[in-house]
Scaffold this motif. Structure first.
Motif, PDB file in Angstrom:
ATOM      1  N   SER A 186     -40.488  86.945 -10.151  1.00  0.00           N
ATOM      2  CA  SER A 186     -40.169  86.434  -8.752  1.00  0.00           C
ATOM      3  C   SER A 186     -40.783  85.230  -8.510  1.00  0.00           C
ATOM      4  N   ASN A 187     -40.134  84.348  -7.699  1.00  0.00           N
ATOM      5  CA  ASN A 187     -40.797  82.984  -7.207  1.00  0.00           C
ATOM      6  C   ASN A 187     -41.863  83.467  -6.218  1.00  0.00           C
ATOM      7  N   ASP A 188     -41.605  84.403  -5.496  1.00  0.00           N
ATOM      8  CA  ASP A 188     -42.314  84.783  -4.360  1.00  0.00           C
ATOM      9  C   ASP A 188     -43.086  86.116  -4.681  1.00  0.00           C
ATOM     10  N   SER A 189     -44.154  86.232  -3.715  1.00  0.00           N
ATOM     11  CA  SER A 189     -45.135  87.436  -4.205  1.00  0.00           C
ATOM     12  C   SER A 189     -44.299  88.750  -3.698  1.00  0.00           C
ATOM     13  N   ASP A 236     -39.832  91.546  -1.996  1.00  0.00           N
ATOM     14  CA  ASP A 236     -40.699  90.428  -1.792  1.00  0.00           C
ATOM     15  C   ASP A 236     -41.364  90.402  -0.341  1.00  0.00           C
ATOM     16  N   TYR A 240     -40.891  88.408   1.882  1.00  0.00           N
ATOM     17  CA  TYR A 240     -40.022  87.809   2.999  1.00  0.00           C
ATOM     18  C   TYR A 240     -38.888  88.962   3.257  1.00  0.00           C
TER      19      TYR A 240
END
Length: 265
Positions: free
Chosen positions: A12-15, A52, A54
Motif C-alpha cells: 500500500s502507498n499509505d499506512s 488503511d 484513510y
C-alpha cells in the motif's frame, strides 16, 4: 497438530490501520501475520481484510486455501505382482496410493535377499507405480519386494503389516531321458496353478506350454524327450482371480541318455 503461519504480503502507498484475518473455522486474527492451530482436519477458506489510515478497504478471499491433513499412518498400496524379466532384472507393479486428503509425499521400494533388506528406489510421483530392479542376479536367487508410503507429515506406513512379494527361482536337474524342475512358491497372493514352459529366451512369444500343476506342487518332470538335447524352461504362476501372473527366471539342462542294454546269445 502443527500450527500454520499465514504471511501478509499487502502493498500500500499509505499506512495500514488494521488487518483482519478470517481463518475459516470461526476464528479471526487482527495481526499482520497470523499463526493458528486448527483443531480438526479439512479444507478452510481464508480471507484477509485490510484497512488503511484513510478508511479505504480491500480484501482477498481464497476458498479452500488451507488444507489441514490428519497426521495418521498411511496405508501402503498393494503390490499387483513381481516378475523376473531377465537374468538381471525384476519388474515390480503396485497400485497408486489412495487417500482423500492427498497427503502423499513419496514411495519407497525395498528389496530383501540373502544379504538383508535394502531401500532400492524412491519416487515422489503418485502415478509412478512401475519399477524395474536392475543389476541383480535372478539365476539362483529369489528376491522379495515391499512398498512403503511416506505422507506430507513424514508418517510412514508399517512395512511389516503388508505382504511382500517374492519372485520364483527355477532350478533343473538332468536325469535319464528326463529333466526334473524345482521352484520356490510365489509369495504375495494366492496361486491358482503353475504353468511350465519350454522357452528359447525370456520372450514368451515362442514359449511352448508343456504342463500345469496345482498351487500346492512346486516340481515337474519333463519326460517328453527323444534326444539328449539341452532344454530351457520357465515357470509361470497364475493368481486365483486369473488376472495376474508372475514368471520365473529361466533354467537350462539336458537329460542323460540311457545306455543300450547288452544282449548275449
Amino acid at each position: 497438530g502443527t500450527p500454520v503461519t499465514l504471511e501478509n504480503n499487502t502493498f500500500s502507498n499509505d499506512s495500514i490501520a488494521s488487518y483482519t484475518w478470517y481463518l475459516g473455522d470461526g476464528n479471526t486474527a487482527e495481526t499482520e501475520d497470523v499463526t493458528h492451530l486448527y483443531a480438526t482436519s479439512g479444507q478452510y477458506d481464508i480471507s484477509l481484510v485490510v484497512t488503511d489510515i484513510y478508511g479505504c478497504v480491500d480484501s482477498l478471499n481464497r476458498p479452500g486455501y488451507m488444507n489441514i491433513i490428519p497426521d495418521s499412518v498411511p496405508e501402503a498400496p498393494p503390490i499387483h505382482f513381481v516378475s523376473v524379466l531377465s537374468d538381471t532384472e525384476v519388474e515390480v507393479h503396485f497400485s497408486p496410493y489412495e487417500n482423500k486428503m492427498k497427503d502423499f509425499d513419496r514411495y519407497r521400494v525395498y528389496r530383501t535377499d540373502e544379504n538383508g533388506t535394502t531401500l532400492i528406489y524412491e519416487s515422489t510421483i503418485l502415478i509412478d507405480t512401475f519399477f524395474i530392479d536392475k543389476g541383480i542376479n535372478t539365476l539362483g536367487n529369489s528376491y522379495c519386494y515391499a512398498i512403503e508410503v511416506v505422507n506430507y507429515c513424514g508418517s510412514v506406513s508399517d512395512i511389516q503389516a503388508y505382504a511382500q512379494h517374492c519372485t520364483i527361482e527355477l532350478a533343473t536337474v538332468g536325469d535319464t531321458s528326463q529333466n526334473h524342475l524345482y521352484w520356490n512358491p510365489y509369495q504375495g497372493w494366492e496361486v491358482e496353478s503353475y504353468q511350465i514352459y519350454r522357452v528359447e529366451s525370456y520372450d514368451m512369444a515362442t514359449a511352448k506350454l508343456i504342463g500345469q500343476v496345482p498351487a500346492t506342487v512346486t516340481d515337474f518332470t519333463d519326460t517328453d524327450m527323444y534326444c539328449r538335447l539341452e532344454q530351457t524352461y520357465r515357470v509361470e504362476a497364475l493368481s486365483e482371480d486369473g488376472n495376474t501372473y508372475s514368471r520365473s527366471d529361466t533354467s537350462l539342462n539336458r537329460p542323460f541318455k540311457a545306455l543300450p542294454e547288452e544282449i548275449f546269445h
